[in-house]
Design a protein around this motif. Structure first.
Motif, PDB file in Angstrom:
ATOM      1  N   LYS A 100       2.385  -1.021  -7.171  1.00 49.99           N
ATOM      2  CA  LYS A 100       1.488  -1.271  -8.310  1.00 49.99           C
ATOM      3  C   LYS A 100       0.987  -2.702  -8.160  1.00 49.99           C
ATOM      4  CE  LYS A 100       4.421   1.507 -11.318  1.00 49.99           C
ATOM      5  NZ  LYS A 100       5.444   1.755 -10.293  1.00 49.99           N
ATOM      6  N   PRO A 101      -0.010  -3.115  -8.968  1.00 49.85           N
ATOM      7  CA  PRO A 101      -0.449  -4.516  -8.841  1.00 49.85           C
ATOM      8  C   PRO A 101       0.721  -5.494  -8.975  1.00 49.85           C
ATOM      9  CG  PRO A 101      -2.028  -3.294 -10.143  1.00 49.85           C
ATOM     10  CD  PRO A 101      -0.897  -2.348  -9.862  1.00 49.85           C
ATOM     11  N   GLY A 152       0.825  -1.216   0.000  1.00 50.05           N
ATOM     12  CA  GLY A 152       0.000   0.000   0.000  1.00 50.05           C
ATOM     13  C   GLY A 152       0.850   1.254   0.000  1.00 50.05           C
ATOM     14  N   LEU A 153       2.169   1.110  -0.271  1.00 53.33           N
ATOM     15  CA  LEU A 153       3.020   2.302  -0.370  1.00 53.33           C
ATOM     16  C   LEU A 153       2.635   3.055  -1.646  1.00 53.33           C
ATOM     17  CD1 LEU A 153       6.442   0.623   0.537  1.00 53.33           C
ATOM     18  CD2 LEU A 153       4.875   1.852   2.044  1.00 53.33           C
ATOM     19  N   PRO A 210      -5.801   7.152   0.702  1.00 53.26           N
ATOM     20  CA  PRO A 210      -6.128   6.739  -0.667  1.00 53.26           C
ATOM     21  C   PRO A 210      -4.857   6.462  -1.456  1.00 53.26           C
ATOM     22  CG  PRO A 210      -6.696   9.065  -0.277  1.00 53.26           C
ATOM     23  CD  PRO A 210      -6.189   8.520   1.017  1.00 53.26           C
ATOM     24  N   HIS A 211      -4.925   5.436  -2.304  1.00 50.21           N
ATOM     25  CA  HIS A 211      -3.740   5.043  -3.070  1.00 50.21           C
ATOM     26  C   HIS A 211      -3.867   5.574  -4.497  1.00 50.21           C
ATOM     27  CE1 HIS A 211      -0.811   2.435  -5.069  1.00 50.21           C
ATOM     28  NE2 HIS A 211      -0.223   2.416  -3.880  1.00 50.21           N
ATOM     29  N   PRO A 212      -2.753   6.003  -5.125  1.00 48.94           N
ATOM     30  CA  PRO A 212      -2.864   6.578  -6.483  1.00 48.94           C
ATOM     31  C   PRO A 212      -3.399   5.627  -7.540  1.00 48.94           C
ATOM     32  CG  PRO A 212      -0.580   6.695  -5.643  1.00 48.94           C
ATOM     33  CD  PRO A 212      -1.409   6.099  -4.564  1.00 48.94           C
ATOM     34  N   VAL A 213      -3.115   4.304  -7.456  1.00 50.12           N
ATOM     35  CA  VAL A 213      -3.567   3.434  -8.561  1.00 50.12           C
ATOM     36  C   VAL A 213      -4.420   2.240  -8.126  1.00 50.12           C
ATOM     37  CG1 VAL A 213      -1.664   4.025 -10.129  1.00 50.12           C
ATOM     38  CG2 VAL A 213      -1.393   2.091  -8.575  1.00 50.12           C
ATOM     39  N   MET A 214      -4.565   2.006  -6.823  1.00 47.94           N
ATOM     40  CA  MET A 214      -5.334   0.820  -6.404  1.00 47.94           C
ATOM     41  C   MET A 214      -6.387   1.214  -5.373  1.00 47.94           C
ATOM     42  SD  MET A 214      -2.450  -2.164  -6.030  1.00 47.94           S
ATOM     43  CE  MET A 214      -1.210  -1.153  -5.259  1.00 47.94           C
ATOM     44  N   SER A 215      -7.507   0.470  -5.398  1.00 46.30           N
ATOM     45  CA  SER A 215      -8.529   0.710  -4.373  1.00 46.30           C
ATOM     46  C   SER A 215      -8.089  -0.002  -3.087  1.00 46.30           C
ATOM     47  CB  SER A 215      -9.875   0.147  -4.835  1.00 46.30           C
ATOM     48  OG  SER A 215      -9.799  -1.265  -4.837  1.00 46.30           O
TER      49      SER A 215
END
Ligand code: SF4
Length: 346
Positions: free
Chosen positions: A182-183, A177-178, A251-256
């Motif tokens: 990314k996925p 979650g840093l 909130p994360h920039p690319v993941m929920s």
């Protein structure tokens, strides 16, 4: 199963997610070796043979800090660092004189792997395992948490193997979650944990603990627009009833949040799959020890993954009950016969 004794408090680093240096300070303070020994001997007299040296960082004087003090021609700092280091060796030398059935575990920074003299002393003292805060397998992730002194990629895997070569098993601790995650980071982390041959691993989700740098940044970013749960702002998450608390905060920039949670769970499942645990169990010799290793691995996964990540409170309660049941037989396995006559090592 384990008793715990603290030998040093404080950590000279300043990782952004960590509350240790904010609460315990950056100047390591060591307890007198004899006091620590007295406590350990007392515990062994009572039958505790597994002891966690519950230090913030068991390696308070990295070689890089000594080199820096020399470079800066700072004799005062050099002397205080050398004295601190000498006391660590004294502690380990005296631990080595305790009964041979004792086993120690601690928490340490990865830099210790560059210091073979220190690792050898740990091994002689029967410090058989250490939690190492790996946090991220990418340079970007390490930068996110101000932990650039760690390594990434292949160099990281090699560095971690140094511990095992000298008989110190690694419990690798990773954070998901840093902001730069990314996925693909989840698979890369699972692969790295295998490649580095860590004995146990934990995969935690970034949590802004009060007092940390991450918390301050997060609190300032949500300002007056803060979400409330049960009337309590999420920036006071420790006051929210446990079953309602979110698992991911910022909130994360690319993941929920849900994607981070399910992918984290996936990495736990992959790392603790039975065939892989059995393969890791080969680090101990007898079948009995291997079975114990499997049970401990499963218990560890149960304690953290099933109870900490699940959003379903019924599932989480069931997991807590299971953890207690699994732990019961292990308590006996960990205990030693009391040694009321045990004397202090010289
Ligand atoms: S995470 Fe570890 S190395 Fe970083 S400040 Fe906290 S105790 Fe020190």
């Amino acid at each position: 199963m384990w008793a715990s004794v603290q030998t040093v408090r404080g950590c000279p680093k300043h990782c952004s997610f960590c509350s240790v240096w904010r609460t315990d300070g950056q100047k390591p303070r060591q307890r007198h070796v004899s006091q620590v020994l007295e406590e350990i001997v007392d515990l062994r007299r009572r039958g505790f043979r597994f002891i966690a040296l519950a230090d913030d960082n068991f390696y308070p004087v990295p070689l890089a800090d000594l080199a820096q003090a020399r470079r800066r021609e700072n004799p005062e700092r050099l002397q205080s660092l050398e004295a601190l280091r000498a006391e660590r060796f004294e502690l380990m030398d005296r631990l080595a004189q305790l009964p041979g059935d004792m086993v120690f575990f601690t928490q340490i920074t990865m830099e210790a792997a560059e210091d073979p003299e220190y690792l050898d002393a740990m091994s002689r003292a029967r410090i058989r395992g250490a939690l190492v805060g790996i946090e991220s397998v990418t340079p970007e992730g390490l930068k996110d948490v101000y932990k650039d002194f760690n390594l990434a990629g292949d160099a990281l895997a090699e560095r971690l193997q140094e511990f095992k070569k000298r008989g110190v098993h690694v419990l690798g601790s990773f954070i998901f979650g840093l902001p730069s995650d990314k996925p693909a980071t989840f698979d890369a982390t699972a692969a790295l944990a295998q490649q580095a041959n860590v004995t146990l691993a934990q995969f935690v989700m970034l949590t802004p603990f009060p007092g940390t740098l991450d918390f301050q940044k997060w609190e300032a970013s949500v300002a007056d627009d803060v979400e409330k749960i049960d009337g309590i702002p999420v920036t006071r998450h420790w006051l929210i009833p446990k079953h309602l608390r979110p698992k991911v905060y910022a909130p994360h920039p690319v993941m929920s949040a849900d994607e981070i949670r399910t992918r984290t769970q996936g990495v736990w499942d992959e790392f603790y799959a039975l065939p892989l645990v059995w393969q890791r169990a080969k680090c101990v010799k007898s079948i009995k020890s291997r079975l114990a290793f499997v049970m401990i691995s499963k218990l560890y996964r149960q304690m953290y993954a099933n109870t900490g990540i699940s959003t379903d409170s019924a599932r989480s309660n069931k997991a807590h009950r299971m953890t207690r049941l699994m732990a019961r037989p292990l308590v006996k396995l960990f205990a030693g016969a009391p040694m009321p006559e045990l004397q202090m090592p010289n």
